[in-house]
Design a protein around this motif. Structure first.
Motif, PDB file in Angstrom:
ATOM      1  N   VAL A 154      -2.330  -3.833   7.915  1.00  0.00           N
ATOM      2  CA  VAL A 154      -2.455  -2.631   8.747  1.00  0.00           C
ATOM      3  C   VAL A 154      -3.429  -1.623   8.146  1.00  0.00           C
ATOM      4  N   GLY A 155      -4.040  -1.977   6.991  1.00  0.00           N
ATOM      5  CA  GLY A 155      -5.075  -1.117   6.419  1.00  0.00           C
ATOM      6  C   GLY A 155      -4.539   0.029   5.584  1.00  0.00           C
ATOM      7  N   ARG A 156      -3.292  -0.105   5.127  1.00  0.00           N
ATOM      8  CA  ARG A 156      -2.771   0.969   4.280  1.00  0.00           C
ATOM      9  C   ARG A 156      -3.415   0.888   2.891  1.00  0.00           C
ATOM     10  N   ILE A 157      -3.776  -0.330   2.485  1.00  0.00           N
ATOM     11  CA  ILE A 157      -4.559  -0.504   1.249  1.00  0.00           C
ATOM     12  C   ILE A 157      -5.704  -1.478   1.528  1.00  0.00           C
ATOM     13  N   GLY A 158      -6.682  -1.464   0.625  1.00  0.00           N
ATOM     14  CA  GLY A 158      -7.765  -2.447   0.694  1.00  0.00           C
ATOM     15  C   GLY A 158      -8.710  -2.271   1.861  1.00  0.00           C
ATOM     16  N   VAL A 159      -8.747  -1.077   2.446  1.00  0.00           N
ATOM     17  CA  VAL A 159      -9.607  -0.892   3.613  1.00  0.00           C
ATOM     18  C   VAL A 159     -11.091  -0.960   3.284  1.00  0.00           C
ATOM     19  N   GLU A 160     -11.442  -0.580   2.006  1.00  0.00           N
ATOM     20  CA  GLU A 160     -12.867  -0.548   1.646  1.00  0.00           C
ATOM     21  C   GLU A 160     -13.529  -1.894   1.923  1.00  0.00           C
ATOM     22  N   ASP A 161     -12.770  -2.987   1.680  1.00  0.00           N
ATOM     23  CA  ASP A 161     -13.349  -4.324   1.839  1.00  0.00           C
ATOM     24  C   ASP A 161     -13.737  -4.618   3.287  1.00  0.00           C
ATOM     25  N   VAL A 162     -13.042  -4.019   4.211  1.00  0.00           N
ATOM     26  CA  VAL A 162     -13.260  -4.405   5.616  1.00  0.00           C
ATOM     27  C   VAL A 162     -13.849  -3.277   6.459  1.00  0.00           C
ATOM     28  N   LEU A 163     -13.961  -2.102   5.847  1.00  0.00           N
ATOM     29  CA  LEU A 163     -14.381  -0.921   6.605  1.00  0.00           C
ATOM     30  C   LEU A 163     -15.693  -1.126   7.365  1.00  0.00           C
TER      31      LEU A 163
END
Ligand code: GDP
Length: 445
Positions: free
Chosen positions: A425-434
């Motif tokens: 849900v993008g609570r963590i690790g969003v930088e990789d997929v942003l």
């Protein structure tokens, strides 16, 4: 809410006020220009005059340049910070959709201090960092904008409405509960461990595994809904594959020729079949090739046909038997082609020449694919599926560790399973997929 690193990045981008047209850059009756950021209301007043209109009410205003020249008569609307799409102060200008009007309004905005043209997807990025949408909802929104069929629209809307987020939240709560119970046994290591812990954790893990596995088994159909179901038209050369595809498409999409083996490559025709996105594939004649180029075409056709969601296996009165690899498999549709030349076996009889049986064939295809859709779950794309697969795998490890009497290892795997859901849900690790997720957005969204 994104983790701290992302939030810091979010704060730094928020200093600017962004603006962009939210409508296509074409001559149109109306163009909508959006503004978001600390200067949004001031910028709107600079163009449309003070005072600000009441929140969320469209009012008519004259737009004027810095020298007082009238640019256009427009409707404007403002949204307060904290209750807008991005969470920031926002405004919209609904002006006439002529190129000169739009470019002059944009030029005036660009001259205002602190204002700049937005990057594609930047409004939604701000909404995301403000916690107004999570990553799966952002993906739902991107899919909704890209949706070409009503089936795709429904699926995207489900995701945008938080179906994935709600499901993950439910699983996370169960994971937390299981982990808390296991950690009890770790804390009590030197004392008497409450013996019913494993008995209480096991059913929670079993439920999670069952639900996640069920969701994963349904994920394929949802992914197909996004990309299109592939329906391969197969059969011996000259059986009428290209002609059938043309009849389906209602146009000359595939080259029709009387020389066997002319359809060397795979030809695709996209189609909206009662809301389902379908890609019909015309495969090269499946037979023994005479040269390597033809062999390559046949190999490609075989691979695509084998991987297709459904095969239409054609036979006709004037061609030989199907090669073995083109014989109907379970779930395929056997089609009697060139029915104008004579009767024969087949679930559906068609004549591409006389345009007969085509509707019936399409309805059969729709029903067969519709059956797959009714089993589709909430996950909408490969990124989400991969994150859930990771989570599910850690549950296996956790269960094995628990059975082996290693509660610390089990707790760690439950934590990892939780982390994968947070990634989903993008609570963590969003930088990789942003970049990937927001890059697909259009300007002004
Ligand atoms: P493919 O090799 O399987 O793609 O076959 P084609 O579509 O190229 O058709 C081979 C030949 O059969 C062509 O001469 C077509 O005109 C003819 N053909 C195709 N469909 C029909 C049909 O429905 N009726 C009749 N009578 N001829 C057909």
């Amino acid at each position: 809410m994104p983790e701290d690193g992302s939030r810091a990045a979010a704060i730094s981008i928020r200093a600017d006020t962004i603006f962009a047209p939210a409508t296509e850059a074409e001559r149109a009756a109306i163009a909508i220009i959006r503004l978001s950021g600390p200067e949004a209301h001031g910028a709107l007043c600079a163009l449309a005059g003070a005072p600000l209109p009441p929140w969320r009410q469209l009012v008519r205003r004259a737009l004027r340049g810095p020298d007082g020249e009238l640019i256009d008569h427009a409707m404007v609307v403002v949204f307060p910070a904290g209750a807008s799409y991005t969470g920031e102060a926002m405004g919209e200008i609904h002006c006439h959709g002529g190129n000169a009007v739009v470019s002059d309004v944009l030029a005036c905005l660009a001259d205002l201090p602190g204002c700049r043209l937005a990057e594609p997807g930047e409004f939604t990025q701000r909404a995301f960092f403000d916690g107004r949408l999570d990553l799966s909802e952002v993906e739902g929104l991107a899919d909704l904008i890209a949706a070409e069929t009503s089936g795709q629209r429904r699926q995207a809307l489900r995701m945008l409405s938080g179906a994935v987020s709600r499901q993950c939240e439910g699983w996370r709560a169960l994971l937390l509960q299981a982990r808390a119970l296991i950690e009890l046994t770790i804390d009590w290591a030197d004392e008497e461990v409450p013996e019913d812990v494993e008995r209480r954790v096991k059913p929670i893990l079993e439920r999670l595994m069952r639900e996640m596995s069920g969701e994963l088994s349904r994920a394929g159909a949802a992914e197909r809904m996004r990309t299109g179901f592939e329906v391969a038209i197969v059969g011996p050369p000259n059986v009428g594959k290209s002609s059938l595809l043309n009849a389906i498409a209602g146009r000359e999409a595939a080259i029709v020729s009387e020389v066997a083996g002319t359809t060397r490559d795979v030809i695709e025709v996209r189609f909206d079949l009662g809301g389902l996105p379908v890609v019909f594939l015309d495969t090269a004649g499946l037979r023994v090739a005479r040269d390597t180029v033809e062999q390559m075409g046949i190999d490609r056709a075989r691979q695509r046909a084998a991987a297709a969601d459904l095969r239409l296996v054609l036979r006709s009165p004037d061609t030989g038997e199907c090669p073995d690899n083109a014989l109907p498999r379970n779930g395929d549709i056997s089609v009697w082609a060139k029915s104008d030349l004579g009767q024969g076996d087949g679930e559906v009889a068609v004549s591409a020449r006389d345009n007969l049986g085509i509707e019936e064939l399409l309805e059969t295809v729709r029903m067969r694919l519709g059956g797959k859709i009714s089993r589709s779950g909430v996950l909408g794309n490969a990124r989400q599926r991969i994150a859930l697969e990771r989570s599910r795998r850690d549950l296996d490890f956790a269960a094995a560790a628990l059975a082996a009497g290693e509660p610390e290892v089990a707790a760690e795997h439950l934590r990892l399973a939780e982390e994968s859901l947070e990634r989903l849900v993008g609570r963590i690790g969003v930088e990789d997929v942003l970049g990937e997720v927001f890059g697909s957005f259009c300007l002004g969204k």
